[in-house]
Design a protein around this motif. Structure first.
Motif, PDB file in Angstrom:
ATOM      1  N   GLN A 166       5.812  -1.001 -10.676  1.00  0.00           N
ATOM      2  CA  GLN A 166       6.287  -2.179 -11.411  1.00  0.00           C
ATOM      3  C   GLN A 166       5.150  -3.156 -11.681  1.00  0.00           C
ATOM      4  O   GLN A 166       5.039  -3.724 -12.761  1.00  0.00           O
ATOM      5  CB  GLN A 166       7.392  -2.885 -10.622  1.00  0.00           C
ATOM      6  CG  GLN A 166       8.765  -2.257 -10.797  1.00  0.00           C
ATOM      7  CD  GLN A 166       9.845  -3.192 -10.296  1.00  0.00           C
ATOM      8  OE1 GLN A 166      10.053  -3.288  -9.095  1.00  0.00           O
ATOM      9  NE2 GLN A 166      10.508  -3.890 -11.196  1.00  0.00           N
ATOM     10  N   ALA A 216      11.736  -7.439 -15.323  1.00  0.00           N
ATOM     11  CA  ALA A 216      11.606  -7.162 -13.884  1.00  0.00           C
ATOM     12  C   ALA A 216      10.162  -6.818 -13.534  1.00  0.00           C
ATOM     13  O   ALA A 216       9.611  -7.286 -12.524  1.00  0.00           O
ATOM     14  CB  ALA A 216      12.547  -6.033 -13.483  1.00  0.00           C
ATOM     15  N   THR A 265       7.735  -9.050 -11.222  1.00  0.00           N
ATOM     16  CA  THR A 265       7.211  -8.435  -9.998  1.00  0.00           C
ATOM     17  C   THR A 265       5.693  -8.576  -9.946  1.00  0.00           C
ATOM     18  O   THR A 265       5.106  -8.893  -8.907  1.00  0.00           O
ATOM     19  CB  THR A 265       7.617  -6.947  -9.927  1.00  0.00           C
ATOM     20  OG1 THR A 265       9.043  -6.866  -9.994  1.00  0.00           O
ATOM     21  CG2 THR A 265       7.130  -6.309  -8.640  1.00  0.00           C
ATOM     22  N   SER A 305      14.200  -6.638  -9.355  1.00  0.00           N
ATOM     23  CA  SER A 305      14.765  -5.387  -9.871  1.00  0.00           C
ATOM     24  C   SER A 305      15.404  -5.623 -11.236  1.00  0.00           C
ATOM     25  O   SER A 305      15.844  -6.731 -11.540  1.00  0.00           O
ATOM     26  CB  SER A 305      15.821  -4.859  -8.902  1.00  0.00           C
ATOM     27  OG  SER A 305      16.985  -5.660  -8.988  1.00  0.00           O
ATOM     28  N   ASP A 320      14.168  -4.067 -17.733  1.00  0.00           N
ATOM     29  CA  ASP A 320      13.061  -3.416 -17.028  1.00  0.00           C
ATOM     30  C   ASP A 320      11.770  -4.194 -17.231  1.00  0.00           C
ATOM     31  O   ASP A 320      10.993  -4.411 -16.291  1.00  0.00           O
ATOM     32  CB  ASP A 320      12.818  -1.992 -17.567  1.00  0.00           C
ATOM     33  CG  ASP A 320      14.031  -1.111 -17.410  1.00  0.00           C
ATOM     34  OD1 ASP A 320      15.005  -1.582 -16.809  1.00  0.00           O
ATOM     35  OD2 ASP A 320      13.992   0.029 -17.891  1.00  0.00           O
TER      36      ASP A 320
END
Lengths: 469, 261
Positions: A354, A432, A436, A450, A429
């Motif tokens: 990520q 996130a 992150t 997430s 996505d």
């Protein structure tokens, strides 16, 4: 250069030899030169297809096409050729279509002769009297809508002696698109006729998609090679200021005509017009093709790439070229992003993946203001590095990325009054991954964010007016 | 209790009254004005359309199969090439067999104008005129004239802009419009009796000259409302047709004059 004589000197008599089935190509490829020294009968079969294709990552559009893609297939003939054109309207299509080729001498350019219902075929014949690079397009009511949906392409009528050989020929055609949703709003986006009438384009792209000439699909060349670009502009509305960042066009056949200008930085390509540009490449690297009406390049998609390999030439250019800065949020999806997406599908997404994906995304979308090192600009763009405001509330940070932030905030003791626009065009996505990365970089230490958490905030909160859903 | 009985009685009256007015499965539409996109003359900017009956639903494969059984000359293996092109009923498995490619309740498509006209006449009706069809289709669910309803306009355009390469829906599954008619938008194109009356040129941009009704490219200035793209598209579609043509998403429904006419 002597006068070519135009159409008056373009008739080389009756076609000779057997009829030739034209080689048609999808952009960015071109058919080979005809290499003929006599007039022939050339048969062209163009099939109209109404198709759904991506115009941007995660954004689909119903294109009406000559040959299955935008732009339409490239047609290449020789001056004096007799062209027998068959227009086939695929049975699955809903609309009648026709074709007007600007290379045709005669009223309507073929449009009345080729008006064709779905599941039917029309045919007409013309002699290509004028040499040059010509646009063709659909001219069925409502014309603007047919063109706005991608119904255009190029036909090149070679001069009888052909063009001097080059190492690469490429086909690039610009078009403007009008969708109900905002730029990059996800899903299938319908045509917006009101925006089209107002000439308020949502997308301005090369070859039918903002991803058509980036990443793996970039045009390719080597140092020392010569390039010839056949540039078209389908419109329907916007005139292009075509430019290649870091290159100077050695020759430009302005408006696709016979004469060329030399040493040109930016050339104007009219809607329903063309240009041929030629240049030799001396320095390796990535060259960015843009419409230098520049907001179109960075905010509407008018950006392509040519990747050039070869030996550095420090004597010509010292280096320190940084693509990612220039590309802003238009950088091609990187391998890191692709890998994270893949692992995500397999349920094996890790924080490290990520962070790697988020870093790339951050450099594209966020670093313009917050800076690549997360320090921001004091008093203008708040810092993210060691930011007390950021790290105090994970949910709030998701919400700010999604919905933007307006009004005063205090970050690390300093007040900020800027406006951050909503970034809701990014999917769960992507947000996130970015968060992150941000919450685990430059000295920040936080847990991963997430996609499910982003999704929850997206569902719970409302987007400001005008933002992507 | 009394009120309930009264209510039921009222419904009964309504049904009886309706049945007396309209033939089965038809709605009474109009009278009303039709505003052609390309008025033939300055005096005809608004044409008065008399009331008429119109099928509530497009003709289905099942209904057309029954017609073909009764009238062998309209079978796909018997029909003259003058009256239909080679795709006529090509989505059926056999001349008298719908097969898996044609659902019983889907509207019949791949039918020529000649075949559609013959079907309607065999049922005591006729094809609707363009003015009648457009009058019926100008209504949304709540109003006879929906031209000011942008959502409704948007829905029509959305359907037009979707490729047709997918199975057709079944008839009568949409919400009926103001006149009680289903599926005028969003399912198929439909034949009208005078499908080529607008005389739209194959080239959208011709203007002046001998054919003044033809479109022009400079924003379609002759159109009474240049934003009526949906109308443009229907007229352009109809203009591309010939009477023997058949198209995969072109069907029809029938109309009928009022009894007292």
């Amino acid at each position: 250069m002597p006068d070519t004589g135009g159409s008056a000197k373009g008739d080389f008599g009756s076609p000779r030899g057997d009829p030739i089935e034209a080689v048609l190509t999808q952009a960015p490829e071109l058919p080979p030169p005809t290499k003929r020294d006599y007039p022939a009968k050339v048969v062209v079969h163009l099939e109209v297809k109404e198709v759904v294709l991506p115009i941007a990552d995660g954004v689909d559009y119903t294109f009406w096409t000559f040959g299955g893609q935008v732009p339409g297939k490239f047609i290449r003939v020789r001056q004096g050729d007799t062209v027998e054109l068959h227009l086939q309207n695929h049975p699955d299509n809903k609309m009648p279509h026709n074709i007007d080729l600007h290379a045709v001498t005669g009223p309507g350019g073929g449009a009345t002769s080729t008006f064709t219902a779905p599941g039917h075929e029309s045919q007409f014949t013309f002699k290509a009297l004028n040499q040059g690079l010509f646009v063709y397009h659909c001219a069925t009511a409502p014309v603007g809508m047919h063109i706005a949906n991608g119904m255009y392409g190029l036909i090149f009528v070679e001069p009888p002696e052909g063009l001097p050989p080059v190492d690469h020929e490429y086909y690039v055609m610009q078009g403007d698109f009008y969708t109900v949703g905002k730029y990059r709003a996800k899903g299938l986006q319908p045509f917006d006729m009101q925006k089209a009438i107002e000439e308020n384009a949502t997308y301005v792209v090369f070859n039918g998609s903002e991803d058509s000439l980036v990443g793996e699909k970039a045009l390719k060349a080597k140092v020392g090679e010569t390039i010839r670009l056949f540039i078209g502009n389908g419109g329907p509305n916007l005139v292009s200021s075509f430019h290649v960042i870091g290159e100077i066009f050695d020759r430009v056949y302005q408006e696709g005509g016979t004469r060329y200008q030399e040493n040109v930085q930016t050339t104007l390509v009219p809607a329903g017009g063309s240009a041929i540009v030629e240049y030799k490449i001396e320095v390796p690297g990535t060259y960015i093709l843009v419409d230098h009406s520049i907001f179109r390049a960075f905010n509407k998609g008018a950006l392509g790439m040519m990747k050039v390999e070869g030996e550095e030439r420090k004597d010509i250019y010292s280096g320190k070229e940084v693509d990612s800065d220039y590309l802003a949020d238009k950088a091609a999806p990187s391998q890191a992003v692709a890998k994270a997406a893949e692992k995500m599908k397999e349920g094996e997404l890790t924080g490290d993946l990520q962070i790697a994906a988020g870093k790339t995304l951050f450099q594209g979308t966020c670093s313009t203001c917050h800076q690549a090192n997360g320090e921001g600009i004091e008093g203008v763009f708040p810092p993210l590095a060691k930011s007390d405001f950021l790290m105090a509330d994970k949910g709030r940070s998701i919400e700010i990325v999604l919905n933007g932030l307006e009004g005063s905030v205090v970050v690390n003791g300093k007040p900020y009054h800027s406006v951050m626009p909503p970034m809701s065009q990014l999917n769960d996505d992507e947000i996130a991954n970015i968060l992150t990365y941000v919450r685990n970089s430059w000295g920040n230490q936080g847990e991963v964010v997430s996609p499910a958490e982003v999704q929850a905030v997206r569902e719970k909160t409302a987007r400001p007016p005008g933002a992507a859903k | 209790m009394k009120r309930v009985v009264f209510f039921i009685a009222m419904i009964g009256v309504c049904i009886v009254a309706e049945a007396e007015v309209s033939p089965p499965n038809m709605s009474r539409v109009g009278p009303g004005p039709y505003r052609p996109l390309y008025p033939p003359t300055d005096k005809e900017k608004e044409i008065a359309v008399d009331a008429f009956f119109l099928d509530r639903r497009p003709v289905t494969n099942t209904e057309f199969l029954a017609f073909v059984r009764e009238n062998a000359k309209w079978r796909r293996d018997k029909i003259s090439g003058l009256f239909a092109d080679e795709r006529y009923l090509s989505h059926w498995t056999g001349s008298l067999d719908l097969g898996p490619g044609a659902d019983a309740e889907q509207p019949v498509t791949f039918v020529s104008w000649f075949a559609a006209k013959a079907y309607c006449e065999s049922r005591g009706g006729r094809l609707p005129y363009e003015a009648e069809w457009e009058l019926a289709a100008a209504a949304n669910e709540s109003s006879a004239d929906a031209k000011d309803d942008p959502v409704w306009q948007r829905r029509i355009l959305d359907w037009y802009s979707k490729p047709a390469g997918r199975p057709l829906g079944k008839v009568g599954r949409s919400v009926p419009n103001y006149w009680g008619v289903f599926d005028l938008h969003g399912l198929i194109w439909e034949w009208v009796y005078d499908y080529n009356a607008a005389l739209v040129g194959g080239d959208n941009r011709e203007q002046g000259g001998t054919e003044k009704l033809r479109f022009c490219g400079t924003g379609a200035l002759k159109a009474s409302d240049k934003n009526k793209y949906a109308d443009f598209m229907r007229i352009a579609f109809r203009s591309s047709l010939e009477a023997r043509y058949t198209v995969g998403h072109l069907g029809f429904r029938c109309a009928r004059d009022l009894e007292d006419k």
